[in-house]
Design an enzyme around this catalytic site. Structure first.
Site, short mmCIF file in Angstrom:
data_model
loop_
_atom_site.label_atom_id
_atom_site.label_comp_id
_atom_site.label_asym_id
_atom_site.label_seq_id
_atom_site.Cartn_x
_atom_site.Cartn_y
_atom_site.Cartn_z
N CYS A 62 102.11 -9.93 91.86
CA CYS A 62 101.68 -8.52 91.77
C CYS A 62 101.31 -8.18 90.33
O CYS A 62 100.28 -7.55 90.08
CB CYS A 62 102.80 -7.60 92.24
SG CYS A 62 103.27 -7.78 93.98
N ASP B 230 113.94 -13.00 49.21
CA ASP B 230 113.72 -12.18 48.03
C ASP B 230 115.09 -11.97 47.36
O ASP B 230 116.12 -12.13 48.01
CB ASP B 230 113.09 -10.85 48.45
CG ASP B 230 112.95 -9.90 47.28
OD1 ASP B 230 112.49 -10.34 46.23
OD2 ASP B 230 113.30 -8.71 47.45
N ASP C 39 112.54 -6.84 51.56
CA ASP C 39 112.83 -5.44 51.82
C ASP C 39 111.70 -4.73 52.54
O ASP C 39 111.78 -3.54 52.80
CB ASP C 39 113.16 -4.70 50.51
CG ASP C 39 112.03 -4.74 49.50
OD1 ASP C 39 110.91 -5.14 49.89
OD2 ASP C 39 112.25 -4.39 48.35
#
Length: 748
Positions: free
Chosen positions: A16, A434, A633
C-alpha cells in the site's frame, strides 16, 4: 518547494505504501515522496504552482486511504487508534464465533473417520448428509465474509486499480475457495453428489488474518511509545501571573513574555528564563542527564523539565512549536518518517511482491492441475501460495527498527535526525573532535591561585574579583564569577580602566589593583621574576595566567582555563576501545591544544585551524577511505559538520535545531558519541535480522506452499489454514524482535 506531512490510515501492508509513492511520483510538480508504513506517515515535497496539497490528498483518497493532520489533536489521534484496535478485535471475535463451529463441524467428523473412530450417531454425522452438511457450512461462512467485508472492499479496490496489496491476496484466495465451495454445494444439493467443500478454509483464514492484523497493530503501536511519551511530558495547563493575579490557563494560551509560576514537583510548561527563586531541576527526560541542575535568576529552563524543592517564577521565551520539547518531537518524527539506505532493497521487492506472488500462485495451481493432481489439490496449492506470502514483514523490517532506535536515542538525549544518519553511524572508524565547548566546557574558569605569601589566597581573590567585576572580557568575567561564588558579594571597584591587550586597573577598598599579563606589569615597572616560572608552567598546561599586583607590588598569579569536561577522557577511551580513531582539530594555539589533548587522552592533534581547514581535513580522511564523524558545537564547525559522513552537534538543551548536524547530543558531553554509535550498531543489527527473517520466511514459505516438499518427498502438503497462521504471525514475530531494542542500555 513546499513540504507536506500527513498521517495515513487504511494501509494494510508495505505494498500500500509503495503504491501511494508510485502514484504521487508520477505527478508533475512532485519532487520527493516518502510513505512510512510502520509510522503511517506521508511526506511530500512539491511545487505548489504545479500541484496543490488538495490534489495530493485527493489522489491518496482515490486509492482508499485517509489523510490526517499530524498530531493536530492528540486526543483525536488516540481515539482513532483505539477505534481501529477495537474494530479489529470485534471482527476477530465475531469471526471466531462462526469459524470455530465451522471448523469443528467440517473437520472433526473427517478426522474421526480417518482414525476409525466413527462414534458420532449416524443421524447426527454430517458426512452422511452431504447436502445438509454443505448448507450448514454455507450459512456459517457467509457471516464471516460479511464481517470482513472491509478486507474484500480494500483488496478489490487495490486489485482493480492495478496495485494489489496483501488484502488483495487474501481476498482472492478466500473468494476462490468460497466460489468453488458454492459450486460443490450446488452439485451436492441438486445433483446428489458427495463433494467436500472448502468453506472452513475461507472462514479460518479470514479469522486468523484479522487476529494477525490486530496483534500487528497492537505491537506496532508500541514502537512509537517513545515519541508518545515525549508528547505527554508537557503539562496541559500553566499558572501565569497576569495583572498581579495568578491564573491557570491552557498551555496553548501561554504567550512569550508571560511570567509563569512553578511550584515544587511541577513541570515547566514552556521554555523560559528564571526571574525569581532558586531550585534544582530534573532535565533527565530531555537530556538523559540523571543529576538535577541548579537554577537561579538568569538561568534558562526547558519546558517539561521537573522543578525540585523550590518555588520559582520565570519568563516564557519560547512557546508552542518553538519550545525545545516541540523541536525534539519534530526531529524524532522526521527521523522516524525517513528511510535508511538499507530499506531500498526491501522497498523495491515489496513494490513488485504482490504481482509476483499472484503469478506464482496461478502457475503453481495450473501446473499441478495439468500434472493431473485434480481440481481440489490444485486449488489448495493456489490458495496456500496466495495466503502465505507476507509483504508486511518486508515493509516493517526497517522502519519499525528505525522508529524504536530513534525513540530510544531521544529518551537518552541523542537526537538522530534521519534514518540515513542512524545507518551510517555504525560504519564510523574516525571521530574528529573540536576542542572548545566539545572536549572542554566552553567557558573559562579559575583553576589556580599561586601567591607569594601563604594564607592570603582568599583576600587576594576577593580583590582581583572585585577589580574584574566591571570587565567585559571573558577571562575577567571568569575571575569575577569565581569570586562571587566564593564570597557572595564583592566590594565596589572605583576608577576602573580596561587596558586593551594587557589587563585592568581599579581601586578596591582603597588599594590600587592591577591584574593582567606580563606586558602590563612591565609597563607599570613591576617585577614578576618571583612567579615567572609558575606562570610558564601554567601556560604549558594550557592555562592563561594573569599577574596580580596590589599597590605596585606583585602578590599572585591567577590561572584561567577552559577546563576539560569531566566525562571527556572516559568518552575518548570508550571510542578507542570500539576501534575508532579519535582526532582533535582546534583553532587554538599548539601548546594549549597539546595540553588539552593530553588530558583527554588524544594522540592526534592539529591546532591553529580555520573552519575551512577542518572541513579540508575531514575530506582528506574520507579520501583515504575513512568513515568520519565530526563532533562540534554546530556554529564555527558547521562546514566540517556538513562535510563529515555524520555530523554530531554538542547541544546544551536550548538550541537543538542545528541544521548542519545529523545527530544532536542534548546532554552536552562526549559520552553521547559512543552511545549514538552503539545504538546505530544495535539498530542495524536488528534491521538485518528482520530482513533476513522476512526474506527467509517468504523464500522458504512460498515454495513449501507450492507443494515442493510433496513433489520431492511425497509430503507434507501445507494447509491454507496453516499458511494463514504463519503469515499472520510472521509480522508479529518480527515486531517482537524490534521491541527488544527498547530494553537496550545506552550507558556504554
Amino acid at each position: 518547494m513546499k513540504s507536506m506531512t500527513r498521517n495515513i490510515s487504511g494501509m494494510s501492508c508495505a505494498a500500500c505504501a509503495r503504491n501511494i509513492e508510485r502514484t504521487l511520483e508520477k505527478q508533475k510538480g512532485v519532487e520527493t515522496v516518502g510513505v512510512n508504513f510502520a509510522a503511517e506517515t506521508l511526506h511530500v515535497t512539491f511545487d505548489p504552482a504545479v500541484i496543490s496539497s488538495e490534489r495530493v490528498s485527493e489522489l491518496v483518497a482515490k486509492q482508499g486511504f485517509t489523510l490526517h493532520l499530524p498530531q493536530a489533536d492528540k486526543a483525536a489521534l488516540a481515539v482513532r487508534k483505539a477505534d481501529e484496535m477495537q474494530a479489529l478485535w470485534r471482527r476477530f471475535v465475531w469471526s471466531a464465533v462462526f469459524a470455530v463451529p465451522l471448523l469443528v463441524f467440517s473437520m472433526i467428523p473427517m478426522f474421526l473417520k480417518e482414525a476409525g473412530l466413527e462414534w458420532i450417531p449416524y443421524h447426527l454425522n454430517p458426512l452422511h448428509y452431504p447436502a445438509a452438511n454443505m448448507m450448514i457450512q454455507t450459512l456459517m461462512t457467509l457471516p464471516i465474509l460479511f464481517i470482513n467485508r472491509k478486507l474484500f472492499r480494500d483488496g478489490g479496490r487495490a486489485l482493480f486499480a492495478g496495485h494489489p496489496n496483501m488484502d488483495s491476496l487474501i481476498a482472492k484466495g478466500t473468494l476462490v475457495a468460497v466460489v468453488y465451495s458454492l459450486y460443490l454445494t450446488v452439485q451436492n444439493v441438486f445433483f446428489g453428489a458427495d463433494y467436500m467443500p472448502y468453506y472452513e478454509v475461507a472462514g479460518v483464514i479470514l479469522t486468523l488474518v484479522v487476529l494477525g492484523k490486530y496483534l500487528e497493530t497492537k505491537t506496532r503501536g508500541k514502537t512509537s511509545e517513545a515519541i508518545e511519551k515525549l508528547m505527554n511530558l508537557a503539562p496541559k495547563t500553566a499558572k501565569v501571573l497576569r495583572n498581579g493575579n495568578e491564573e491557570e490557563i491552557p498551555i496553548e494560551d501561554v504567550a512569550v513574555g508571560d511570567i509563569l509560576i512553578v511550584r515544587p514537583g511541577a513541570r515547566m510548561p514552556v521554555d523560559g528564563i528564571v526571574t525569581r527563586g532558586e531550585s534544582s531541576v530534573d532535565e533527565s527526560m530531555l537530556t538523559g542527564e540523571s543529576m538535577p541542575v541548579s537554577k537561579k535568576p538568569g538561568d534558562s529552563l526547558i519546558g517539561a523539565s521537573i522543578n525540585g524543592n523550590g518555588a520559582m517564577q520565570y519568563r516564557a521565551t519560547k512557546v508552542g512549536a518553538d519550545t525545545v520539547l516541540s523541536q525534539i518531537i519534530a526531529l524524532v518524527e522526521q527521523a522516524q518518517s525517513s528511510k535508511a539506505p538499507i530499506a531500498r532493497l526491501a522497498d523495491q521487492i515489496s513494490g513488485h511482491f504482490v504481482h509476483t506472488v499472484m503469478v506464482i500462485a496461478l502457475l503453481s495451481g495450473l501446473g499441478w492441475l495439468i500434472a493431473g493432481a485434480g481440481v481440489a489439490f490444485s486449488l489448495r496449492i493456489f490458495i496456500a501460495v496466495l495466503v502465505i506470502a507476507c509483504p508486511c514483514a518486508l515493509g516493517l523490517a526497517t522502519p519499525t527498527a528505525i522508529m524504536v532506535g530513534t525513540g530510544k536515542g531521544a529518551q537518552h538525549g541523542i537526537l538522530i535526525k534521519s534514518g540515513e544518519a542512524l545507518e551510517t553511524a555504525h560504519k564510523l572508524n574516525t571521530v574528529i573532535l573540536d576542542k572548545t565547548g566539545t572536549i572542554t566546557e566552553g567557558a573559562p574558569r579559575v583553576t589556580d591561585i599561586i601567591t607569594l605569601a601563604t594564607g592570603k589566597e582568599a583576600e587576594l581573590l576577593r580583590l582581583a574579583a572585585a577589580a574584574e567585576h566591571p570587565s567585559e572580557h571573558p577571562l575577567g568575567q571568569a575571575i569575577a564569577e569565581h569570586g562571587i561564588e566564593a564570597f557572595g558579594s564583592l566590594p565596589a571597584a572605583e576608577s576602573f580602566t580596561a587596558i586593551t591587550g594587557q589587563g585592568v586597573s581599579a581601586i578596591v577598598a582603597g588599594k590600587r589593583i592591577l591584574i593582567g599579563n606580563r606586558r602590563l606589569m612591565d609597563a607599570e615597572g613591576i617585577r614578576v621574576d618571583a612567579l615567572a616560572n609558575e606562570a610558564d608552567k601554567l601556560a604549558l598546561a594550557g592555562k592563561t595566567s594573569m599577574y596580580l599586583a596590589v599597590d605596585g607590588v606583585l602578590q599572585a598569579v591567577i590561572a584561567v582555563a577552559d577546563v576539560i569536561r569531566p566525562t571527556s577522557r572516559a568518552a575518548v577511551e570508550k571510542l578507542s576501545s570500539m576501534g575508532i580513531s579519535v582526532v582533535m582539530l582546534t583553532g587554538d594555539n599548539p601548546s594549549t591544544a597539546k595540553a588539552i589533548a593530553q588530558q583527554a587522552g588524544i594522540e592526534h592533534v592539529q591546532a591553529e585551524l580555520l573552519p575551512q581547514d577542518k572541513a579540508a581535513h575531514v575530506k582528506t580522511l574520507q579520501a583515504e577511505g575513512q568513515k568520519v564523524a565530526m563532533v562540534g558545537d554546530g556554529i564555527n564547525d558547521a562546514v566540517a559538520l556538513v562535510q563529515a559522513d555524520v555530523g554530531i552537534a554538542i547541544g546544551t538543551g536550548t538550541d537543538i535545531a542545528m541544521e548542519s548536524a545529523d545527530i544532536v547530543l542534548m546532554r552536552g558531553d562526549l559520552t553521547g558519541v559512543a552511545a549514538a554509535i552503539f545504538l546505530s550498531k544495535k539498530t542495524l543489527r536488528n534491521i538485518k535480522q528482520n530482513l533476513f527473517w522476512a526474506f527467509g520466511y517468504n523464500i522458504l514459505g512460498i515454495p513449501v506452499a507450492m507443494g515442493l516438499l510433496y513433489l520431492l518427498f511425497g509430503g507434507p502438503l501445507m494447509s491454507p489454514m496453516i499458511a494463514a497462521l504463519a503469515m499472520s504471525f510472521s509480522s508479529v514475530s518480527l515486531l517482537l524482535n524490534v521491541l527488544r531494542l527498547r530494553r537496550l542500555r545506552l550507558d556504554v
